[in-house]
Enzyme design. Structure first.
Site, PDB file in Angstrom:
ATOM      1  N   LYS A  14       0.837  -1.206   0.000  1.00  0.00           N
ATOM      2  CA  LYS A  14       0.000   0.000   0.000  1.00  0.00           C
ATOM      3  C   LYS A  14       0.872   1.257   0.000  1.00  0.00           C
ATOM      4  CE  LYS A  14      -3.846  -2.315   2.322  1.00  0.00           C
ATOM      5  NZ  LYS A  14      -4.450  -2.687   3.609  1.00  0.00           N
TER       6      LYS A  14
ATOM      7  N   GLN B 250      -3.866  -1.362  10.110  1.00  0.00           N
ATOM      8  CA  GLN B 250      -3.851  -2.694   9.501  1.00  0.00           C
ATOM      9  C   GLN B 250      -4.369  -3.732  10.500  1.00  0.00           C
ATOM     10  OE1 GLN B 250      -2.999  -3.378   6.181  1.00  0.00           O
ATOM     11  NE2 GLN B 250      -3.830  -5.384   6.689  1.00  0.00           N
TER      12      GLN B 250
ATOM     13  N   ASP C  55     -10.618   3.550   4.894  1.00  0.00           N
ATOM     14  CA  ASP C  55     -11.016   2.140   4.766  1.00  0.00           C
ATOM     15  C   ASP C  55     -12.541   1.998   4.765  1.00  0.00           C
ATOM     16  OD1 ASP C  55      -8.995   0.320   4.322  1.00  0.00           O
ATOM     17  OD2 ASP C  55      -8.385   0.222   6.427  1.00  0.00           O
TER      18      ASP C  55
END
Ligand code: NDP
Length: 289
Positions: free
Chosen positions: A53, A97, A120
């Protein structure tokens, strides 16, 4: 029937092509979209995800800061970092994460991220906006699936979309997106482990979205001729003494019966990262306007 491969790599290239002008515009106003990625502990899979990412952000000339915390970090310390990032004007997107170590309440941490930096799309405020048909930050994987379908001219309007899996990060949001009048306008059936006679539903699907996390579960017996298959699964299996990644669809079994199919790898996966970039650019744009 020829089964067309819906390449997520091709779709993501098209998306990045479109993002360049938006990024240039932001930079001309003095804004460089910035992501803060928070990694707790040393989970090898998480390391790879986060590295992929942040590398993508850097390759596009965007800011990406990685915050590494030890696996023993106190929840309060993690929450303090998130608060600092919420107040940092150079950060437009915050990514924590998952999974987090067991002593940390993941829900509390994700809910601490400002909904305006929740790239997200996991915050209840963003989930709520999606469910009332006013999406702001949509979770990256379902958003990426919608992009792939559009990119390859798979029209959902009036079609029957069947989703297998109802998680908050994939199954449920894609079921909402594809049913929204302004986006998919499809008729949607959401299946899960409690569904009786799954094949009864899956065989009706014009578009079948497999997001159940079970290696090569969906074979030819689950689909009708000409269905479009979106294979979300990422499952590591041992086959012939080798470790490999397979999806939730048995790709060999459905080839020749499905009209189109996203491969694994290089299908939905690349779109998930692409949409993280898109959401971060969107966040910077929303702040500017
Ligand atoms: P979850 O485990 O959170 O959810 C799985 C869902 O599938 C649940 O709703 C479960 O039902 C349902 N399910 C499981 N087994 C069956 C079955 N036999 N029949 C019907 N329904 C079933 O998984 P995620 O949504 O997080 O992920 C799904 C897959 O997608 C995984 O392989 C994951 O690795 C992959 N993934 C890929 C991404 C990408 O970028 N390509 C991103 C995110 C995930 P119930 O609710 O009743 O338990």
């Amino acid at each position: 029937m020829d089964t067309k491969i819906l390449s997520g790599l091709d779709a993501s290239k098209a998306l990045f092509g479109g993002l360049v002008a938006r990024i240039d515009h932001l930079k001309s106003k003095g804004v460089t979209p910035g992501l803060a990625a928070v990694l707790v502990g040393e989970n090898p899979a998480s390391e790879i995800y986060v590295r992929n990412k942040t590398k993508k952000f850097e390759s596009l000339g965007l800011k990406s800061d990685l915050f590494r915390l030890s696996k023993d970090v106190e929840e309060t310390e993690l929450l303090k970092l998130i608060e600092d990032l919420n107040n940092n004007n150079e950060i437009h997107g915050i990514l924590v994460q998952l999974p987090l170590p067991k002593h940390i309440d993941s829900e509390k941490v994700l809910n601490a991220i400002s909904p305006t930096k929740d790239v997200d799309g996991f915050h209840p405020e963003n989930a709520g906006l999606l469910s009332i048909g006013k999406p702001r930050f949509v979770p990256c994987t379902p958003k990426g699936i919608m992009f792939i379908l559009k990119h390859f001219n798979v029209d959902l309007n009036g079609k029957h979309v069947v989703v297998i899996g109802r998680s908050n990060i994939v199954g449920r949001p894609i079921s909402i997106l594809s049913s929204l009048k302004t986006l998919g306008n499809a008729t949607v059936t959401l299946c899960h482990s409690g569904t009786k006679d799954l094949k009864y539903f899956s065989k009706q699907a014009d578009v079948l979205i497999a997001a159940l996390g079970s290696p090569e579960f969906v074979d030819a017996s689950y689909i009708k001729d000409g269905a479009c298959l979106i294979d979300v699964g990422i499952n590591r299996i041992e086959k012939d003494g080798k470790s490999r990644i397979v999806g939730d669809v048995n790709q060999e079994s459905v080839t020749g019966i499905a009209s189109s199919l996203t491969p694994v790898p290089k299908g939905v996966g690349p779109m998930t990262i692409a949409m993280l970039v898109e959401n971060t650019v969107l966040s910077a744009e929303l702040l500017l306007n």
